[in-house]
Structure formats: C-alpha cells, structure tokens
Scaffold this motif. Structure first.
Motif, PDB file in Angstrom:
ATOM      1  N   MET A  38     -22.600  23.568  -8.092  1.00 15.87           N
ATOM      2  CA  MET A  38     -22.652  23.879  -6.665  1.00 15.87           C
ATOM      3  C   MET A  38     -23.057  25.341  -6.451  1.00 15.87           C
ATOM      4  N   LEU A  39     -22.494  26.246  -7.256  1.00 15.97           N
ATOM      5  CA  LEU A  39     -22.852  27.663  -7.149  1.00 15.97           C
ATOM      6  C   LEU A  39     -24.328  27.871  -7.472  1.00 15.97           C
ATOM      7  N   TRP A  40     -24.816  27.175  -8.509  1.00 17.11           N
ATOM      8  CA  TRP A  40     -26.223  27.305  -8.914  1.00 17.11           C
ATOM      9  C   TRP A  40     -27.152  26.754  -7.822  1.00 17.11           C
ATOM     10  N   VAL A  41     -26.810  25.583  -7.308  1.00 14.67           N
ATOM     11  CA  VAL A  41     -27.632  24.963  -6.263  1.00 14.67           C
ATOM     12  C   VAL A  41     -27.648  25.831  -5.009  1.00 14.67           C
ATOM     13  N   GLN A  42     -26.474  26.332  -4.635  1.00 16.71           N
ATOM     14  CA  GLN A  42     -26.390  27.186  -3.449  1.00 16.71           C
ATOM     15  C   GLN A  42     -27.243  28.438  -3.631  1.00 16.71           C
TER      16      GLN A  42
END
Length: 788
Positions: A38-42
């Motif tokens: 989620m952090l990477w996608v965000q």
C-alpha cells in the motif's frame, strides 16, 4: 457484558497459545505485506501529483506513420514549445526540456559532476518547484543563466541567498550566472535534475534544433483554465506541417497527455498511450488484496478448527437465553481483538523491514504516523479484516443448535466442509499463480541478462567526452592504449546501450519515392567494431588505412533488408543528402531495450565530434589496474574534470530496473503467500484430525499402521492443493503470456515451469500436513476412543 466478553476472549487466547500465535502471525504477515504494498502503490500514484497547475499541464508526444508502422514517443522538435505558445491561444505557457549529460560545475577549487537539464523561460511558471532565491519569471529568460538546487547552492556558495548573481564555471568552458535557487526536488518528482540552463544556450550549442525534421527534447505545455484539451489536441495535430513539407508515405501527428499521468502511463502501442508502470501498480494492488484474503482465510480455518471446543459454550449460552446477534457480536469482537494484536505486530514488522524494502525498490518510504488519514485507513483496515476474518466463524458458531451440541460431538454438513475446503483451494490457487509468475519473471530477466546482444558488454567502459578530451582525444587514445589492461579504444556520439537518435532522410538507390523510413543513426570513431566486439557479416569496419572511410557508411542486417541490396558493398547511400558508399554490414546487435525490436541502423565515422562517449575495452581480470591508469591519465590531460566512468553491463541493467524490482518482489510475495497458505492448511489438518480422532483410534485397533493412516490423512489434505493447481495453471499462463508480449525478445511459458511450481507447492503443503497427520496417527488408540 462487554467486559465479560473481553475476559472470555482473552482466556481463549491464553488457553490456546499455539493457535493464537499461528492466527496472529498469519494475519500479521498478511497485513505487513499489504501495508508495504500500500505504501509503495501510494508513493507511485503520488509521483508528480504535487504541482499546483497539474490539471492544466500536458506532455506533447509525436505519433509517426511510416513504412506500414505506427510509432509514438515523447521526442519532439526543439522549437516546438515556443511556436505552440505563440500560435495557439489556449497554450498559456510552454517549455522544452532536454536532459544533458552530467556536467562539471566548478567555483574556484570546488568541482563536482552534476546531472542537469535545459529548459525554457516558462518552466518555473508551470511547475511547482519552490524558488528560494531569485524570481521564477527571470530564472531562465536570457542566455548565460543557470538555476541551481538548494543542495548545489549550499555546496558552492554556502546558502541560496549568497548564490544569486554568482558565477559557476560550466564544463570549464562557459561562465554562467546563478539566476535562481530552487528547493531540492522531492522524491516523488519524475524529473531529476540539480540545475537548469537557459534554452537559448541550448539552441546556440545545438543548431540542429532549427531543423524541423530533427527531434530530441520533450515539450511541455500549460493550457489556460478555460481551454478544452481535446480541442487543443485536434488543433495541434498537424501543427509541424506549418514548418515543414509533408513527405510521401510519412505522416506525423502531435498528441497531448496529461502530465501527472505520464509517469505511470508512458508506454505506447499503435501510436497510443497504453500501459506502463501502472501495470505493476495494478498487479501489486491485487497481490496485496490476495495476500490479505489468504491471511483472513487462515483465520476462518483455524477458528473453525477450534469450533468443536467452543460448541458446548455456545450451546450453554443459547440455553440460558443468549441471542444469536449477541453471539455473533462476541465472536466478531474476538476476531477484532486478534486483528488488533496482528496490526500492532504488522506495524512493527513494517518498521523493521522498511529499510530493506526501500533499498530493493529504490524508494524513500516511511510510515506516515503523523498523518490522521493513515490512522483512519488503519482503523478501516482493522474493521474490514476483523469482519472478513471473523464473519464465517461467527455465523457458523452462532447457528449451532444447542440440543445437538449438548448431546454429543459436533457434526458438520457437507456444505460447511466444502466451503472450508473451497477456501483452501482459493488460497493455494493464488499462491500457485504467484509462484508461476515468479518463475516466469525470473527466467525472462535471466534471459535478458545473458542473451547475446550482438556485442560483448562485459569489461566495456564508457567515459564522457568533456573538457580537454574534446581536443585531445587522439593523445588520450594513444596514451590509453599503453595502460595495462586496455585492449581497444573508440568513441561514439551516444552510448551504445541506447541509441535514441533517428533520421527519416536516409536514401538509397532504388528507394521508392513514397517509402518513408526511420533509421537509428550513430557517429562513431575508428576501431568501433573491434572495441564493441561486433561481428562484420560482409565487408569491413572503419579503418584509418582508408582515407575514403570518412564518406563511407556501415549498416546492420535490418537496414540491409530494408534497402533490398543483394550485393551491398560499394553501393551508394545518402545521409541527409550526404552521399557515401557502404563498406560493411554488421550482424544485428541490440541498440535499445529488449522491449523493442532491432531497428535499421546506419553508422558513419567522425572522431571530431565535440561530445559523446569514449569506449574502452578492458582485459578481463585487469579492471583495477586499467581504472587506476585511466584515472591518472585523465587527471593529467583533463585536470579540471573529475574522472567518471560507467560500465556497459551496469548501464544495460538500468534499462530493466523496474522488471528486476518486480522479479524480486514477486519472489518474496510468492514465498509469503505459500507460507501463509500453509498456515491455513495446518488449520484444516488440525480440524480434520480433531474430527477424526475416534476414527483413527478404531483404524489402529483394527491393525492400520501409522504409515497407512498418515498416507490416508495426507491424501485428503492434498486434494484441495491439486484442485488449486488445475485452476491456477491456465490463469497464470494467460497472465504471464500477456506480460511477456511487452518484450520484443522473450522466453516462452513452458510446461516445466508449471511442474516446478506444482511440485514446490505440493512439497511444502505435504510437509505442513505431515506434522498433523503423524501427530494424529501416533496417538494411543485407547486415548482416542476415550476422547469426548
């Protein structure tokens, strides 16, 4: 009541320590993986999202129709930005942007090699790069100006304020005045530069810009707030034909792409924007959901496995008047409590793993603990996970009949059994798909790294042509040949790893008038063939022994096929109206990423080009000695410039940085998915063993051996895994075949990849269930038959 439920939940956690640890561990791993993704996608979706005028910013791209093909790229004409601004009323601001070679900046004895670019005067009006000193309107409005980053201003002048008006020596040949200092570019900016030069200076140094048939820089525009992008795009479609004549068989169109979308959508197919990094964002978003689902399914299976222990409790509660809604609330509450522990463990895991994850992905991610939105999202994840994980156990246990459970052993319907096994099938199908994807991606990356490119990229060194090396190349070449370990030297206008310049004015005898073609072109030095390790199929390479080679050409096999020459040596070709003869045919070699097919290539020799790359072939095992000798030589001949170099194989690897990251992440997440799935299988095995305790005791009394019982139990556990493979194989084949279509040179998805993934998955699953099977099989049958 709530206090009582909490006490019961805590006692159950403590009483069943092993199951509680497995449950929390599985959920924690699933949540940690999902949080990292989620952090990477965000972060990926936030790239270039900080510009205040983002909704009005557009990247111009060029679509070309020629020779039956449709290509598109961001390369445009050097004067296009200024002409669009003056001729199209809807364009408020426009700027060209061209990345330069890393330049050497110096002030006194302070010297540094720094990456920069050239841009128009409107650049800082368009993009939200804060100006710390100076003014955006005048930062690049005249020749001789340079805007530098906060970092550069501090390094050379101590502060942004002190930098304004000071002089920077550029490549030891120009004195540029610092006109502005901008804040260091944020990590989520796709553009990377430490300084910007005036576009007027770029035009002065690159007269080819005035030719509307040449393309190289990008063109960026900001539309007026009331402009309709679709109408503007239609209006500029044939814009370049205001400045050049149409060519038979060739048509060029201009298009607009919203600038904030470019980072994730930068791949063209059939002349249209189609895909890019967004494919990986979508892929890993799905992976995050899948891994979290796998973890939730584990919870369901493990909770169900312990249901027999809670059945009498449910029966007693119902007898004394507990409503079903109260029981559902109790079990959902227990699930939320477990999820809460899992989230705390997941946050700790993410905090510990972030440095390694950042090193792998090249990001600068951090847990945004100071942002209320993060905690709100985490609370939502807690509720969602707790509800999904606890829903089935809560509904199942609350539906039990008190009469049945208080009379004897809990029995399950066939529907309930199939549902639980279906969950395991779903888990392992996802895991097998990830395993196959990992194998295919790894094989494709290995294929790229080891495929014969047509030249030897090992022990090949690139040194930029700069400073005194421009005029002293001959001396450098002669002296460098004496350095221990140096085998051959040549030069080239570009890097051989990526030859990006193309021409549409290559002619040959018998070429149809209506045939428009695009040739990659390169200007090289003598000994280029030997230094690169290329193979000459027909003819010879450029040589100082032949004075006429300065008007001769070499072409590759693809170019020869395009010309149709049967006996090419000595045949004429024209490069921009310059006539020459073909002296050699090179075997095809890769001049770009393997996402692209090999293009027609034409070479000419010229060692007087004032920029480019020196190519040096080093003897294997002599790298250290050769580098030391070359560094000393550069310090002697080019003292104003730091010695910098790049290895060909490392530059080649950068072309596939995204794929390499995806390959590693796919491997990690595939392993974690299988590990978490095996926890679920462990839960199913525990449940089955618990339900069949008396059956196992009876079989042992009747003479069944431990091996027979283990085999019988294990076979029933492996059936869902086998079914998962049947479902996963065709889906994985389709997905990976689609992914491989983005490569012009690719492997094929082969049968052994599925066999390997199946054997690995089945082997891991068998090890998992064997523990429970053996444990159940070796129990004393007397104890089994006495069990309630």
């Amino acid at each position: 009541m709530i206090k009582n439920y909490c006490k019961i939940a805590w006692r159950n956690l403590v009483r069943n320590k092993a199951f509680s640890v497995i449950n929390i561990s599985g959920l924690a791993l699933g949540l940690a993986c999902s949080l990292l993704i989620m952090l990477w996608v965000q972060d990926e979706r936030r790239v270039d999202g900080f510009h205040a005028n983002g909704k009005l910013l557009y990247q111009v791209y060029e679509r070309s129709y020629y020779d039956g093909q449709v290509d598109a790229a961001y390369y445009t004409q050097g004067l296009l930005a200024r002409e669009l601004k003056s001729a199209v009323p809807e364009v408020q601001y426009a700027s060209a942007l061209e990345r330069n070679w890393p330049a050497t900046l110096s002030v006194g004895d302070k010297v540094s090699k720094i990456a920069g670019a050239s841009a128009d005067a409107d650049f800082f009006k368009m993009f939200s790069y804060p100006i710390l000193a100076g003014a955006p309107a005048t930062a690049l409005h005249a020749p001789g100006l340079i805007a530098v980053s906060h970092r550069i201003a501090e390094a050379f002048f101590g502060s942004p304020a002190n930098a304004i008006g000071k002089t920077l020596r550029f490549d030891n040949r120009l004195d540029l005045q610092v006109s502005a200092v901008f804040e260091n570019l944020p990590a989520n900016a796709s553009q990377k530069f430490e300084f910007l030069r005036s576009w007027d200076d770029y035009i002065k140094e690159n007269p080819w810009v005035n030719n509307w048939s040449n393309t190289s820089p990008g063109t960026l525009v900001q539309l007026r707030p009331d402009a309709d992008p679709a109408k503007v795009e239609a209006r500029i479609k044939d814009f370049i034909y205001r400045y050049r004549k149409p060519e038979p068989g060739n048509r060029v169109e201009l298009g607009l792409q919203p600038y904030p979308e470019k980072y994730l959508h930068s791949t063209f197919k059939n002349g249209q924007v189609d895909g890019g990094r967004i494919e990986y964002v979508r892929l890993f978003s799905l992976v995050a959901v899948f891994i979290l689902l796998i973890a939730c399914i584990n919870f369901m299976n493990l909770a169900t496995a312990r249901s027999a222990k809670r059945a009498k409790e449910v029966g007693v509660r119902k007898v004394i008047g507990a409503a079903r809604t109260a029981l559902i609330a109790q079990f959902i509450g227990e699930a939320l409590l477990l999820t809460c522990f899992a989230i705390v463990a997941a946050l700790l895991l993410v905090w510990l793993l972030l440095p390694a994850f950042n090193a792998l992905t090249g990001k600068q991610l951090a847990l945004p603990v100071g942002q209320p939105v993060f905690w709100a999202a985490l609370a939502g994840l807690l509720l969602l996970t707790g509800m999904v994980a606890g829903s089935y156990p809560a509904l199942f246990l609350s539906s039990l009949s008190p009469v049945r459970v208080l009379k004897g052993t809990l029995k399950f319907s066939m529907g309930a059994v199939f549902f639980r096994k279906g969950l395991v099938v779903f888990q392992f199908a996802l895991s097998v798909m990830l395993m196959i994807s990992m194998i295919v991606i790894y094989r494709q990356m290995d294929y790229i790294q080891h495929k014969n490119l047509g030249y030897d990229r090992e022990n090949l060194l690139y040194i930029p042509v700069e400073g005194n090396l421009v005029n002293k190349y001959e001396l450098f070449r002669e002296e460098a040949r004496k350095v221990p370990g140096v085998l051959a030297i040549s030069k080239m206008k570009e890097s051989p790893t990526v030859i990006g310049h193309h021409r549409g004015d290559i002619e040959w005898q018998g070429k149809p008038d209506d045939l428009a073609t695009s040739f990659a072109d390169a200007t090289v030095g003598y000994d280029f063939v030997e230094t690169m390790g290329l193979k000459v199929k027909v003819g010879r390479g450029f040589s100082r022994a032949y004075g006429a080679d300065s008007t001769s050409y070499m072409i590759n096999e693809t170019a020869l096929e395009k010309t149709g020459y049967r006996d090419p040596i000595g045949k004429p070709m024209w490069w921009g109206g310059r006539r020459g003869t073909i002296i050699g045919i090179l075997e095809d070699f890769h001049i770009n990423s393997m996402h692209q097919a090999i293009e027609p290539l034409i070479l000419r020799v010229d060692e007087n080009i004032p920029w480019g790359t020196i190519l040096i072939r080093i003897r294997g095992g002599k790298t250290k000695e050769a580098l030391a000798g070359l560094e000393q030589l550069c310090k002697t001949l080019n003292p104003q410039f730091p010695f910098t170099y790049t290895f060909s194989d490392l530059e080649f690897a950068q072309l596939y940085r995204s794929e390499q990251v995806v390959s590693k992440l796919a491997g990690i997440f595939a392993f974690l998915a299988i590990f978490i799935s095996c926890l679920g299988l462990f839960g199913l095995a525990a449940f089955t063993a618990e339900q069949r305790t008396k059956e196992i005791g009876i079989r042992k009394v009747l003479g069944a051996s431990v091996q027979q019982i283990v085999a019988r139990l294990s076979a029933s556990f492996l059936k869902p895994v086998a079914l998962a493979m049947i479902i996963a194989f065709p889906i994985a084949w389709y997905a990976m075949d689609r992914w491989l279509q983005d490569f012009a040179y690719r492997i094929h998805v082969e049968w052994w990849m599925f066999v390997l993934a199946g054997l690995l998955t089945a082997g891991i699953a068998l090890l998992t269930v064997s523990f429970q099977s053996i444990k159940a099989a070796i129990i004393n049958p007397v104890k089994s038959l006495r069990a309630e």
